[in-house]
Design a protein around this motif. Sequence first.
Motif, PDB file in Angstrom:
ATOM      1  N   UNK A 135       0.841  -1.197   0.000  1.00  0.00           N
ATOM      2  CA  UNK A 135       0.000   0.000   0.000  1.00  0.00           C
ATOM      3  C   UNK A 135       0.874   1.244   0.000  1.00  0.00           C
ATOM      4  N   UNK A 136       0.492   2.214  -0.853  1.00  0.00           N
ATOM      5  CA  UNK A 136       1.219   3.474  -0.957  1.00  0.00           C
ATOM      6  C   UNK A 136       0.247   4.595  -0.615  1.00  0.00           C
ATOM      7  N   UNK A 137       0.677   5.494   0.268  1.00  0.00           N
ATOM      8  CA  UNK A 137      -0.157   6.624   0.667  1.00  0.00           C
ATOM      9  C   UNK A 137       0.573   7.924   0.373  1.00  0.00           C
ATOM     10  N   UNK A 138      -0.190   8.941  -0.018  1.00  0.00           N
ATOM     11  CA  UNK A 138       0.375  10.276  -0.254  1.00  0.00           C
ATOM     12  C   UNK A 138       0.008  11.183   0.910  1.00  0.00           C
ATOM     13  N   UNK A 139       0.739  12.280   1.034  1.00  0.00           N
ATOM     14  CA  UNK A 139       0.509  13.218   2.133  1.00  0.00           C
ATOM     15  C   UNK A 139      -0.676  14.141   1.870  1.00  0.00           C
ATOM     16  N   UNK A 140      -1.239  14.085   0.655  1.00  0.00           N
ATOM     17  CA  UNK A 140      -2.375  14.960   0.323  1.00  0.00           C
ATOM     18  C   UNK A 140      -3.295  14.237  -0.647  1.00  0.00           C
ATOM     19  N   UNK A 141      -4.525  14.738  -0.766  1.00  0.00           N
ATOM     20  CA  UNK A 141      -5.497  14.185  -1.716  1.00  0.00           C
ATOM     21  C   UNK A 141      -5.253  14.795  -3.083  1.00  0.00           C
TER      22      UNK A 141
END
Length: 167
Positions: free
Chosen positions: A12-18
């Motif tokens: 899973x990869x998450x970004x700091x913003x939408x």
Amino acid sequence: LSEAQRNLTNTEIYAAFDGTLSDVTIVEGGIVSTNDRVAQLVDPSALEVAVRVSTSQYNRLTESGQLLQSAAQITLDVFGLDLTLDGIVTRESASVGDGQTGRQLFVSLSDANGLRPGDFVRVGIREPTVRGVSTIPSAALSASNRVLVIGEDERLTEAEVQLVRRQ
């Protein structure tokens, strides 16, 4: 089982913003290395416009060598209907670039609804107000910055003027 769960968590990869994904290069089941670029994430609320201006235009937007935070108006032509947005000149490029002239400025937008990266827009930047000037026809000014004025006894005399802008 714990190693399988850890491996699943690492997928899973998450970004700091939408934002909105574009240029996605990964496929299901593919292997991603440390420095691989998997996609481009665009934050539509944090767009800015890059605009190149001539050196003389750039000089009119500075004061004591510092770029002014000038108001700007961005216009996107959408099938004959203009979408107009407000922005502020916030920064300039650190270098001119190979084969380029002038200066590249960046305009931050307060609300970028309707714009996408790569849109071709028209940019108008408000210059600081110039006081104590007069508008004259260009033909009235000689090559040596002199004009004819009516002097004493209603006679024509030459006077030197300072040219501030040409249009």
